[in-house]
Scaffold this motif. Structure first.
Motif, mmCIF file in Angstrom:
data_model
loop_
_atom_site.group_PDB
_atom_site.id
_atom_site.type_symbol
_atom_site.label_atom_id
_atom_site.label_comp_id
_atom_site.label_asym_id
_atom_site.label_seq_id
_atom_site.Cartn_x
_atom_site.Cartn_y
_atom_site.Cartn_z
ATOM 1 N N LEU A 1 0.842 -1.200 0.000
ATOM 2 C CA LEU A 1 0.000 0.000 0.000
ATOM 3 C C LEU A 1 0.877 1.251 0.000
ATOM 4 C CD1 LEU A 1 -2.420 -1.176 2.841
ATOM 5 C CD2 LEU A 1 -3.007 -1.049 0.413
ATOM 6 N N GLY A 2 0.402 2.298 -0.653
ATOM 7 C CA GLY A 2 1.190 3.531 -0.676
ATOM 8 C C GLY A 2 0.320 4.766 -0.855
ATOM 9 N N VAL A 3 0.770 5.869 -0.263
ATOM 10 C CA VAL A 3 0.126 7.172 -0.441
ATOM 11 C C VAL A 3 1.237 8.209 -0.611
ATOM 12 C CG1 VAL A 3 -1.299 8.984 0.609
ATOM 13 C CG2 VAL A 3 -1.899 6.568 0.961
ATOM 14 N N LEU A 4 1.149 9.010 -1.661
ATOM 15 C CA LEU A 4 2.112 10.097 -1.889
ATOM 16 C C LEU A 4 1.408 11.428 -1.676
ATOM 17 C CD1 LEU A 4 3.870 8.830 -5.124
ATOM 18 C CD2 LEU A 4 5.018 9.328 -2.979
ATOM 19 N N VAL A 5 2.047 12.304 -0.902
ATOM 20 C CA VAL A 5 1.435 13.591 -0.567
ATOM 21 C C VAL A 5 2.226 14.725 -1.226
ATOM 22 C CG1 VAL A 5 0.697 15.090 1.333
ATOM 23 C CG2 VAL A 5 0.701 12.604 1.644
ATOM 24 N N ASN A 6 1.505 15.641 -1.874
ATOM 25 C CA ASN A 6 2.139 16.821 -2.484
ATOM 26 C C ASN A 6 2.588 17.826 -1.417
ATOM 27 O OD1 ASN A 6 1.853 16.393 -5.377
ATOM 28 N ND2 ASN A 6 -0.362 16.529 -5.045
ATOM 29 N N LYS A 7 3.421 18.786 -1.841
ATOM 30 C CA LYS A 7 3.908 19.813 -0.898
ATOM 31 C C LYS A 7 2.748 20.652 -0.332
ATOM 32 C CE LYS A 7 8.785 20.375 -1.592
ATOM 33 N NZ LYS A 7 8.988 19.066 -2.205
#
Length: 294
Positions: free
Chosen positions: A162-168
């Motif tokens: 599982l993965g989640v990428l968060v923007n600045k």
């Protein structure tokens, strides 16, 4: 092309493997906005919601529901997520504002935010008692913990990524993952091929960053195992609360508790934990509810 959240289900190795993969950026972004989540909280809740949606797809009945509760001693306090087999999910974290330094790999330190504790899966299949399985958290990183849950509680050899990428700007850049499970008749050949595929893969986060689809994800996991996609469905953040449900919850408080609210002689407001919708009740409405209470 417009981006849409969706999930795929597949089999491979002559039905010796079943697999699920999901892309869930929009629904994780919706949860982030509803709950004003910090990046770590977005990652923790996003991973758990993605996992719960794929596990919800394993449910058979129309009204079946699945709830995953993570109770840890870390600053996040805990998470709760509910899903069904219609591709709907909702959830919340107890403390939405946790900020920690990145972990040794330079990623969001979800394990540190969750801490040590338990993961509980409750399956409500419409029977008298729900099925409940609880394990000790393995790492608090969610994917590892779900992998351990399947092995320990259901005796199904599984791999969860599982993965989640968060923007600045804190918005969600990517979210998703996969669950792969071996059926009881899986041969050594199939098992070792699957293991080497998974060991040779980049992290889910890296795969998502490359803009890969759920189908791409599964074709990497199931490379050389003649994968067959058997179902594709949209997924969404969906609460489904209404005033009737809140009234039923108030009735369950009982006469004594309702009487003390009535004695205050003020309107009360109850907010839904999942979507933030506020429901208000006047003392007159509370008196009517008291007639239904025990």
């Amino acid at each position: 092309m417009e981006y849409k959240d969706y999930m795929v289900r597949a089999t491979a190795g002559n039905a010796q493997i079943r697999a699920f993969a999901i892309t869930s950026r929009n629904l994780v972004e919706e949860a982030r906005k509803i709950h004003s989540l910090s990046p770590i909280c977005s990652a923790a809740l996003g991973r758990l919601m993605s996992g719960a949606l794929m596990m919800g797809d394993m449910l058979k009945g129309e009204k079946d529901a699945l709830t995953i509760t993570v109770d840890g001693d870390g600053p996040i306090g805990g998470l709760l997520v509910t899903s069904n087999n219609k591709g709907q999910v909702k959830g919340y974290v107890k403390n939405n504002a946790v900020v920690l330094p990145n972990n040794a790999e330079g990623h969001l330190n979800v394990g540190g935010a969750v801490g040590n504790g338990t993961l509980t899966v409750t399956r409500d299949l419409g029977l008298k008692d729900p099925y409940v399985g609880t394990i000790s958290l393995y790492s608090g990183e969610i994917a590892d913990d779900l992998t351990c849950y399947f092995v320990e509680s259901e005796q199904i050899p599984s791999s969860v990524g599982l993965g989640v990428l968060v923007n600045k700007d804190l918005s969600i850049m990517e979210a998703g993952g996969f669950i792969v499970q071996l059926m009881p008749d899986a041969t050594e050949e199939v098992i070792s091929k699957l293991e080497s595929n998974i060991q040779g893969m980049p992290t889910v986060t890296d795969i998502l960053r490359d803009g890969k689809t759920p189908e791409d994800l599964l074709s990497m996991v199931l490379d050389g195992l003649s994968m067959e996609i058997t179902d594709t469905r949209p997924v969404e953040y969906h609460c489904g609360c209404d005033k009737d449900r809140v009234e039923r919850a108030l009735v369950l408080l009982g006469k004594k508790e309702l009487q003390s609210l009535i004695d205050d002689n003020e309107d009360i407001e109850i907010k839904c934990q999942f979507c933030g919708t506020a429901y208000s009740f006047t003392p007159t409405e509370l008196k009517e509810l008291m007639l239904r209470a025990k």
